[in-house]
Scaffold this motif. Structure first.
Motif, PDB file in Angstrom:
ATOM      1  N   VAL A   1     -14.194   9.912  -4.178  1.00 45.38           N
ATOM      2  CA  VAL A   1     -13.063  10.750  -4.561  1.00 45.38           C
ATOM      3  C   VAL A   1     -12.866  11.804  -3.475  1.00 45.38           C
ATOM      4  O   VAL A   1     -13.823  12.333  -2.922  1.00 45.38           O
ATOM      5  N   GLY A   2     -11.610  12.068  -3.135  1.00 47.71           N
ATOM      6  CA  GLY A   2     -11.274  13.029  -2.088  1.00 47.71           C
ATOM      7  C   GLY A   2     -10.974  12.376  -0.755  1.00 47.71           C
ATOM      8  O   GLY A   2     -10.358  12.981   0.115  1.00 47.71           O
ATOM      9  N   ASP A   3     -11.413  11.124  -0.578  1.00 48.36           N
ATOM     10  CA  ASP A   3     -11.164  10.397   0.665  1.00 48.36           C
ATOM     11  C   ASP A   3      -9.716   9.928   0.732  1.00 48.36           C
ATOM     12  O   ASP A   3      -9.039   9.798  -0.286  1.00 48.36           O
ATOM     13  N   ASP A   4      -9.267   9.640   1.940  1.00 44.92           N
ATOM     14  CA  ASP A   4      -8.014   8.925   2.144  1.00 44.92           C
ATOM     15  C   ASP A   4      -8.366   7.445   2.228  1.00 44.92           C
ATOM     16  O   ASP A   4      -9.421   7.084   2.744  1.00 44.92           O
ATOM     17  N   VAL A   5      -7.501   6.598   1.712  1.00 41.12           N
ATOM     18  CA  VAL A   5      -7.779   5.166   1.705  1.00 41.12           C
ATOM     19  C   VAL A   5      -6.510   4.398   2.069  1.00 41.12           C
ATOM     20  O   VAL A   5      -5.410   4.818   1.752  1.00 41.12           O
ATOM     21  N   THR A   6      -6.703   3.294   2.760  1.00 43.27           N
ATOM     22  CA  THR A   6      -5.606   2.366   3.026  1.00 43.27           C
ATOM     23  C   THR A   6      -5.889   1.081   2.279  1.00 43.27           C
ATOM     24  O   THR A   6      -6.940   0.463   2.478  1.00 43.27           O
ATOM     25  N   LEU A   7      -4.973   0.720   1.397  1.00 47.16           N
ATOM     26  CA  LEU A   7      -5.064  -0.555   0.685  1.00 47.16           C
ATOM     27  C   LEU A   7      -4.337  -1.574   1.554  1.00 47.16           C
ATOM     28  O   LEU A   7      -3.112  -1.630   1.581  1.00 47.16           O
ATOM     29  N   SER A   8      -5.105  -2.325   2.291  1.00 49.83           N
ATOM     30  CA  SER A   8      -4.575  -3.222   3.312  1.00 49.83           C
ATOM     31  C   SER A   8      -3.868  -4.423   2.691  1.00 49.83           C
ATOM     32  O   SER A   8      -4.412  -5.083   1.804  1.00 49.83           O
ATOM     33  N   CYS A   9      -2.677  -4.705   3.191  1.00 53.10           N
ATOM     34  CA  CYS A   9      -1.910  -5.851   2.699  1.00 53.10           C
ATOM     35  C   CYS A   9      -0.842  -6.187   3.737  1.00 53.10           C
ATOM     36  O   CYS A   9      -0.158  -5.291   4.239  1.00 53.10           O
ATOM     37  N   HIS A  10      -0.721  -7.463   4.087  1.00 53.64           N
ATOM     38  CA  HIS A  10       0.329  -7.864   5.019  1.00 53.64           C
ATOM     39  C   HIS A  10       0.883  -9.241   4.652  1.00 53.64           C
ATOM     40  O   HIS A  10       0.245 -10.014   3.958  1.00 53.64           O
ATOM     41  N   LEU A  11       2.078  -9.467   5.143  1.00 53.30           N
ATOM     42  CA  LEU A  11       2.758 -10.730   4.889  1.00 53.30           C
ATOM     43  C   LEU A  11       2.207 -11.818   5.791  1.00 53.30           C
ATOM     44  O   LEU A  11       1.845 -11.567   6.942  1.00 53.30           O
ATOM     45  N   SER A  12       2.138 -13.019   5.256  1.00 56.47           N
ATOM     46  CA  SER A  12       1.773 -14.182   6.044  1.00 56.47           C
ATOM     47  C   SER A  12       2.797 -15.276   5.757  1.00 56.47           C
ATOM     48  O   SER A  12       2.962 -15.659   4.589  1.00 56.47           O
ATOM     49  N   PRO A  13       3.512 -15.737   6.749  1.00 52.40           N
ATOM     50  CA  PRO A  13       3.423 -15.318   8.143  1.00 52.40           C
ATOM     51  C   PRO A  13       3.896 -13.871   8.318  1.00 52.40           C
ATOM     52  O   PRO A  13       4.559 -13.323   7.442  1.00 52.40           O
ATOM     53  N   LYS A  14       3.537 -13.267   9.463  1.00 49.36           N
ATOM     54  CA  LYS A  14       3.884 -11.868   9.739  1.00 49.36           C
ATOM     55  C   LYS A  14       5.365 -11.778  10.100  1.00 49.36           C
ATOM     56  O   LYS A  14       5.748 -11.887  11.255  1.00 49.36           O
ATOM     57  N   VAL A  15       6.181 -11.588   9.068  1.00 47.48           N
ATOM     58  CA  VAL A  15       7.626 -11.474   9.261  1.00 47.48           C
ATOM     59  C   VAL A  15       8.064 -10.039   8.980  1.00 47.48           C
ATOM     60  O   VAL A  15       7.367  -9.283   8.303  1.00 47.48           O
ATOM     61  N   ASN A  16       9.198  -9.678   9.499  1.00 50.50           N
ATOM     62  CA  ASN A  16       9.763  -8.342   9.334  1.00 50.50           C
ATOM     63  C   ASN A  16      10.014  -8.056   7.848  1.00 50.50           C
ATOM     64  O   ASN A  16      10.730  -8.782   7.179  1.00 50.50           O
ATOM     65  N   ALA A  17       9.414  -6.971   7.351  1.00 48.96           N
ATOM     66  CA  ALA A  17       9.564  -6.607   5.940  1.00 48.96           C
ATOM     67  C   ALA A  17      10.507  -5.424   5.737  1.00 48.96           C
ATOM     68  O   ALA A  17      10.656  -4.933   4.619  1.00 48.96           O
ATOM     69  N   VAL A  18      11.160  -4.975   6.811  1.00 43.23           N
ATOM     70  CA  VAL A  18      12.028  -3.792   6.735  1.00 43.23           C
ATOM     71  C   VAL A  18      13.128  -3.966   5.695  1.00 43.23           C
ATOM     72  O   VAL A  18      13.485  -3.011   5.002  1.00 43.23           O
ATOM     73  N   TYR A  19      13.651  -5.178   5.558  1.00 42.13           N
ATOM     74  CA  TYR A  19      14.764  -5.409   4.630  1.00 42.13           C
ATOM     75  C   TYR A  19      14.313  -6.017   3.300  1.00 42.13           C
ATOM     76  O   TYR A  19      15.133  -6.490   2.527  1.00 42.13           O
ATOM     77  N   MET A  20      13.018  -5.989   3.059  1.00 36.74           N
ATOM     78  CA  MET A  20      12.485  -6.494   1.801  1.00 36.74           C
ATOM     79  C   MET A  20      12.184  -5.325   0.865  1.00 36.74           C
ATOM     80  O   MET A  20      12.100  -4.183   1.299  1.00 36.74           O
ATOM     81  N   GLU A  21      12.032  -5.625  -0.394  1.00 40.54           N
ATOM     82  CA  GLU A  21      11.637  -4.613  -1.375  1.00 40.54           C
ATOM     83  C   GLU A  21      10.119  -4.657  -1.505  1.00 40.54           C
ATOM     84  O   GLU A  21       9.544  -5.721  -1.700  1.00 40.54           O
ATOM     85  N   ILE A  22       9.475  -3.496  -1.379  1.00 42.68           N
ATOM     86  CA  ILE A  22       8.019  -3.404  -1.450  1.00 42.68           C
ATOM     87  C   ILE A  22       7.660  -2.504  -2.614  1.00 42.68           C
ATOM     88  O   ILE A  22       8.126  -1.365  -2.696  1.00 42.68           O
ATOM     89  N   ARG A  23       6.842  -3.026  -3.510  1.00 44.87           N
ATOM     90  CA  ARG A  23       6.401  -2.255  -4.681  1.00 44.87           C
ATOM     91  C   ARG A  23       4.887  -2.259  -4.720  1.00 44.87           C
ATOM     92  O   ARG A  23       4.258  -3.301  -4.549  1.00 44.87           O
ATOM     93  N   TRP A  24       4.310  -1.089  -4.986  1.00 45.13           N
ATOM     94  CA  TRP A  24       2.878  -0.966  -5.235  1.00 45.13           C
ATOM     95  C   TRP A  24       2.695  -0.455  -6.651  1.00 45.13           C
ATOM     96  O   TRP A  24       3.320   0.536  -7.040  1.00 45.13           O
ATOM     97  N   PHE A  25       1.858  -1.132  -7.405  1.00 47.41           N
ATOM     98  CA  PHE A  25       1.581  -0.767  -8.792  1.00 47.41           C
ATOM     99  C   PHE A  25       0.115  -0.383  -8.930  1.00 47.41           C
ATOM    100  O   PHE A  25      -0.753  -0.974  -8.292  1.00 47.41           O
ATOM    101  N   LYS A  26      -0.156   0.577  -9.794  1.00 48.04           N
ATOM    102  CA  LYS A  26      -1.511   0.810 -10.297  1.00 48.04           C
ATOM    103  C   LYS A  26      -1.437   0.419 -11.759  1.00 48.04           C
ATOM    104  O   LYS A  26      -0.738   1.042 -12.546  1.00 48.04           O
ATOM    105  N   GLY A  27      -2.136  -0.643 -12.107  1.00 55.61           N
ATOM    106  CA  GLY A  27      -1.963  -1.201 -13.444  1.00 55.61           C
ATOM    107  C   GLY A  27      -0.524  -1.681 -13.573  1.00 55.61           C
ATOM    108  O   GLY A  27      -0.053  -2.480 -12.770  1.00 55.61           O
ATOM    109  N   THR A  28       0.204  -1.144 -14.549  1.00 54.72           N
ATOM    110  CA  THR A  28       1.607  -1.534 -14.734  1.00 54.72           C
ATOM    111  C   THR A  28       2.575  -0.469 -14.233  1.00 54.72           C
ATOM    112  O   THR A  28       3.791  -0.658 -14.299  1.00 54.72           O
ATOM    113  N   ASP A  29       2.044   0.665 -13.720  1.00 53.07           N
ATOM    114  CA  ASP A  29       2.898   1.758 -13.244  1.00 53.07           C
ATOM    115  C   ASP A  29       3.252   1.572 -11.772  1.00 53.07           C
ATOM    116  O   ASP A  29       2.356   1.419 -10.930  1.00 53.07           O
ATOM    117  N   CYS A  30       4.538   1.596 -11.472  1.00 54.66           N
ATOM    118  CA  CYS A  30       4.977   1.525 -10.081  1.00 54.66           C
ATOM    119  C   CYS A  30       4.742   2.897  -9.446  1.00 54.66           C
ATOM    120  O   CYS A  30       5.335   3.889  -9.858  1.00 54.66           O
TER     121      CYS A  30
END
Length: 134
Positions: free
Chosen positions: A23-52
């Motif tokens: 607790v107190g640390d900074d963390v990166t939850l690593s995730c990338h698209l495969s194949p590595k395509v441009n995601a600028v025009y995509m919708e990206i959602r991160w949820f914790k449980g069911t909460d966006c």
């Protein structure tokens, strides 16, 4: 459709499915698209449980309640398909299962990442670690 991939080829990949930190640390939850395509025009959602907790859509960002100023995606890396979530100053209530969901015009992909704190009581750790298949 972006060049180089077919409709059913889009997947999300994580480098770690289980992250351990304090607790107190900074963390990166690593995730990338495969194949590595441009995601600028995509919708990206991160949820914790069911909460966006983070929504990126057409350059617009919405941060969930309690996560304002603490969550971000590196928008410069979106061109490389990197949709990793950065969480600053992790709190005990942040511990849990996170899901990254990416939606393009043609496809939808999702991937879960579990995060736990080693300082939790043994019973809490055991129940989190045994939290079934995903």
């Amino acid at each position: 459709m972006a060049a180089g991939y077919k409709r059913d080829d889009l997947n999300l990949v994580t480098t770690e499915d289980l992250i351990t930190l304090s607790v107190g640390d900074d963390v990166t939850l690593s995730c990338h698209l495969s194949p590595k395509v441009n995601a600028v025009y995509m919708e990206i959602r991160w949820f914790k449980g069911t909460d966006c907790i983070y929504l990126y859509e057409n350059g617009r960002v919405i941060e969930g309640s309690g996560y304002e100023g603490r969550v971000s995606v590196n928008t410069l890396e979106l061109k490389k398909g990197d949709v990793s979530l950065r969480l600053k100053e992790a709190k005990e209530r942040d511990i849990g299962v996170y899901t990254c969901e990416v939606i393009s015009e043609e496809n939808k992909a999702a991937r879960k990442v579990r995060w736990f704190c080693p300082k939790l009581e043994e019973t809490e750790k055991g129940s989190l670690m045994a939290s079934g298949s995903w």
